[in-house]
Enzyme design. Structure first.
Site, PDB file in Angstrom:
ATOM      1  N   GLY A 173       0.824  -1.197   0.000  1.00 40.40           N
ATOM      2  CA  GLY A 173       0.000   0.000   0.000  1.00 40.40           C
ATOM      3  C   GLY A 173       0.863   1.253   0.000  1.00 40.40           C
ATOM      4  CE1 TYR A 175       5.571   6.003   3.744  1.00 41.03           C
ATOM      5  CE2 TYR A 175       6.564   5.932   1.567  1.00 41.03           C
ATOM      6  CZ  TYR A 175       6.644   5.696   2.930  1.00 41.03           C
ATOM      7  OH  TYR A 175       7.768   5.149   3.463  1.00 41.03           O
ATOM      8  CB  SER A 180       1.894  -0.511   5.563  1.00 40.00           C
ATOM      9  OG  SER A 180       3.045  -0.632   6.396  1.00 40.00           O
ATOM     10  CG  ASP A 181       6.119   2.570   1.263  1.00 40.62           C
ATOM     11  OD1 ASP A 181       7.173   2.146   1.790  1.00 40.62           O
ATOM     12  OD2 ASP A 181       6.107   3.207   0.203  1.00 40.62           O
ATOM     13  CD1 TRP A 182      10.324   0.223   6.704  1.00 37.50           C
ATOM     14  CD2 TRP A 182       8.954  -0.680   5.202  1.00 37.50           C
ATOM     15  NE1 TRP A 182      10.600  -1.134   6.635  1.00 37.50           N
ATOM     16  CE2 TRP A 182       9.762  -1.714   5.726  1.00 37.50           C
ATOM     17  CE3 TRP A 182       7.991  -1.026   4.260  1.00 37.50           C
ATOM     18  CZ2 TRP A 182       9.665  -3.045   5.329  1.00 37.50           C
ATOM     19  CZ3 TRP A 182       7.886  -2.355   3.851  1.00 37.50           C
ATOM     20  CH2 TRP A 182       8.716  -3.341   4.389  1.00 37.50           C
TER      21      TRP A 182
END
Length: 743
Positions: free
Chosen positions: A241, A243, A274-276
């Site tokens: 996903g 940001y 998720s992206d970080w």
């Protein structure tokens, strides 16, 4: 049982066991390739249910968030391992510390540096995409990983994008046709591809807060096709996903994108990661489709899906049954890649000579010959005793650099090293750095800003370096200037201010050319630059990329004629940034909201529909030979909506050098009742032809590829009537046209 992929020549066919469903799709090959994905495998359902039933709430939730920079928690007592991830757009990233970004200091985590995705797309060769994925997949397994955080398949919406080098192309069709074999090749090695960044993530500026607004047709026709194909054709096991927000909701908690489209429409069975640090809620994220939260800015137990989720479950804000759904998804993909104790999992290999050669093959097909007046190239070395090699990019290494994932590699052949490897010893190389890299140090890499190319001083040439370059050019029989960009200048987390070549390079090239007219310019970069003046004054221009461990050898082999260039631009090179659609509509970078005002007219679609002449068009690239298209025809003149159009063309190599040509098929409908682009890519094939010989190829286009997304009916609709199929060697070099009718 695991599907095995058999890749057969240009007319490759993906084969699967007969128990799997065949899905036919158009492709670049001479026949339709069957990208047969594995259907959902329920073999492990009972095992998964049994495992989940034995787990505590805390153990379940431990699997839903990072417990290190690149792992989630396993359950050792039940034989559930950590899920191990690695960054990988350029190859498998070096091992880093468990709780911060510093290197772990291993001495056995060197890897092959592969060409960037922009270079891969420039090959226009689906075989190279499979080679890329399969080779990286072997390296990932050799490092004991389960998931590669790659490929990045977002559309190149603006030439200024900091990750244009990492993304593939501005065209959704080329994008999906390169993405599918890459994902299949990767996952053939018992690892997961995590395709990213889902979705509408097309700029770095304010990437963690901006809200994308676009109409539904644009979403479906431009920004989703590669993601959809990666799921429905390649069976990607994971999606990351993005940001940004989409229509007001963050994409890691966006019910429409994660549940309704990804899972309900496309049947995605894998995990959403998720992206970080892209998660903003606990219960909402899980209920709206996120499975795993990853990040770095705080202790792992403080993540939204860690202690906060435990508290929410105990307070009755979310059911344990909901949590079980996400745990089962993770267990499902772990079983699929044989991470649950299987003894026949692929072992892999890393940094091998075979993998360096994979990188070489991709790099050699990616180099684009932009201009070659007087047939200056390939280099004619008879009588040449000395060559001036000028430019920081002759020695610049790009495996590491910038704000993003690189590769720790033992081999990165630079252009200067390539020349030393390939030139006769009798030719003297006079090297001069020419220009210095200068940055706005205050803002360099500052997340979310358009930062690089700050004060004017970055474009000032160092007088001593300039004089050294002029003397080298004066005292040499010819000169090669290696200019362009690098991965410190083009970087994740920062878009560029403008299209200007940095570091005073144009001035340098002009002054070198003034003292040595026999000057060849080679540009190494991942995204378009303003080279209008350079193009006018330079008789010879070559475009290369951040091109991997063997990039220097591949590039020099092209310059010497050992390789006939066959790369084609995967995006449009504009004359001015104002000509590009996101900038012509004043819709980049936006503030907190970005309205994709150009709609479906992205890239060449805009230039062709608005009759704007680019500097170099989409699909452009020259060769050391010439090709002619003959005997173009379709298998019939009229088609039903469920049929497939077969287009055949004879391609003749009319020159004196063996070479490869990319036949590109565009479709248009001039009398459409709906708004359309002037033309759209609907097929392509790369073919090798010996000098003086001919090859007849076929490109098959299912009629459904001509469909548009009907917003009212919420269905893909093929408009009946007459269509023109155009065959050419670029979007602006159409050689043959055929009229067909759709009933």
């Amino acid at each position: 049982m695991k599907n095995k992929l058999i890749y057969l020549s240009v007319a490759a066919v993906f084969l699967t066991f007969t128990s799997c469903k065949n899905e036919t799709n158009s492709d670049s090959g001479s026949e339709i390739k069957d990208y047969n994905r594995k259907e959902t495998n329920f073999e492990f359902d009972e095992k998964i249910d049994s495992l989940v039933a034995q787990m505590t709430l805390e153990e379940k939730i431990g699997m839903l968030h990072g417990n290190s920079m690149f792992t989630t928690t396993g359950v050792e007592r039940l034989g559930i391992p950590e899920l191990k991830m690695a960054d990988g757009p350029l190859g498998v990233r070096e091992e880093i510390s468990r709780d911060n970004w510093s290197p772990a200091g291993w001495d056995n985590d060197f890897a092959t540096y592969y060409p960037a995705s922009g270079a891969l797309a420039a090959t226009w060769n689906t075989e190279m995409a499979y080679t890329f994925g399969n080779s990286v997949g072997q390296e990932l397994r050799a490092r004991g990983k389960d998931m590669l955080l790659s490929p990045a398949i977002n559309i190149v919406r603006t030439p200024l994008g900091g990750r244009t080098y990492e993304y593939m192309t501005e065209d959704p069709f080329l994008n999906k046709k390169m993405s599918v074999p890459l994902v299949v090749g990767l996952q053939d090695n018992d690892v997961m591809a995590c395709i990213k960044h889902y979705a509408a993530n097309n700029q770095e500026t304010n990437r963690d807060i901006y809200d994308v607004q676009m109409d539904e047709r644009t979403l479906r026709e431009i920004y989703l096709p590669a993601f959809k194909a990666s799921v429905t054709e390649a069976n990607a096991y994971a999606i990351m996903g993005a940001y940004n927000k989409f229509r007001g909701e963050y994409l890691c908690e966006n019910d429409y994108m994660l549940n309704k489209i990804l899972r309900d429409e496309w049947g995605f069975k894998g995990v959403v990661v998720s992206d970080w640090a892209a998660v903003h809620s606990t219960v909402k994220s899980l209920e709206n489709g996120l499975d795993i939260e990853m990040g770095t800015p705080k202790p792992f137990n403080e993540f939204f899906l860690a202690d906060k989720l435990i508290a929410a479950a105990k307070a009755g804000e979310i059911s344990e049954a909901e949590i079980d759904v996400h745990v089962k998804r993770i267990l499902y993909v772990l079983f699929q890649v044989k991470a649950m104790g299987s003894k026949d999992r692929v072992k892999g290999s890393i940094a091998t000579e075979a993998h360096y050669q994979d990188a070489y093959k991709i790099a050699s097909e990616a180099v684009v010959l932009l201009k070659n007046e007087n047939n200056t190239l390939p280099l004619k070395l008879e009588g040449v005793k000395s060559i001036a090699v000028i430019g920081n990019n002759a020695t610049k290494k790009n495996a590491l650099g910038g704000f993003g994932a690189g590769v720790k590699t033992k081999r990165e052949v630079t252009p200067l090293e390539g020349l030393k490897n390939k030139l006769p010893e009798s030719i003297k190389i006079n090297y001069a750095e020419g220009y210095l890299e200068r940055y706005d140090v205050k803002n360099k890499g500052k997340l979310g800003d358009i930062t690089l190319n700050g004060p004017v001083t970055i474009d000032q040439l160092d007088p001593a370096k300039l004089q050294e370059a002029i003397e080298a050019a004066k005292n040499s029989d010819m000169a090669i200037v290696f200019a362009g960009s690098n991965r410190d200048y083009e970087t994740e987390a920062s878009d560029r201010r403008n299209l200007n070549l940095p570091f005073g390079q144009e001035e340098l090239i002009n002054k070198v050319r003034a003292v040595n007219p026999k000057t060849i310019v080679v540009l190494i970069a991942g995204a378009p630059f303003d080279i209008v003046d350079l193009n006018q004054k330079s008789p010879t221009l070559v475009w290369s990329w951040f091109n991997g461990s063997e990039g220097g050898n591949a590039l020099i082999d092209v310059l010497l004629g050992n390789i006939n260039p066959s790369g084609k631009l995967p995006w449009t090179m504009p004359k001015r940034i104002e000509d590009s659609p996101a900038h012509a509509t004043n819709s980049f970078p936006g503030d907190k909201t970005v309205n994709y005002a150009e709609g479906i007219l992205v890239g060449y679609r805009w230039f062709d529909t608005k009759n704007i002449e680019p500097l170099y068009p989409f699909g452009y690239g020259l060769s050391y030979t010439t090709f002619a298209f003959e005997n173009t025809k379709t298998n019939k003149k009229s088609y039903a909506s469920n049929e497939t159009i077969t287009v055949s063309v004879t391609v003749k190599n009319t020159g004196k050098v063996d070479g490869k040509e990319v036949v590109q098929l565009y479709a248009s409908k001039s009398d459409s009742k709906i708004s359309r682009a002037a033309q759209e890519l609907k097929g392509f094939q790369k073919v090798w032809i010996a000098a003086g010989k001919s090859e007849t190829i076929t490109i098959q286009v299912p009629v459904k590829e001509l469909a548009y997304y009907n917003v009212e009916s919420k269905k893909w609709t093929v408009e009946p009537g007459n269509y023109t199929l155009k065959l050419g060697s670029s979007s602006r070099d159409i050689k043959k046209e055929i009229q067909i009718n759709i009933k």
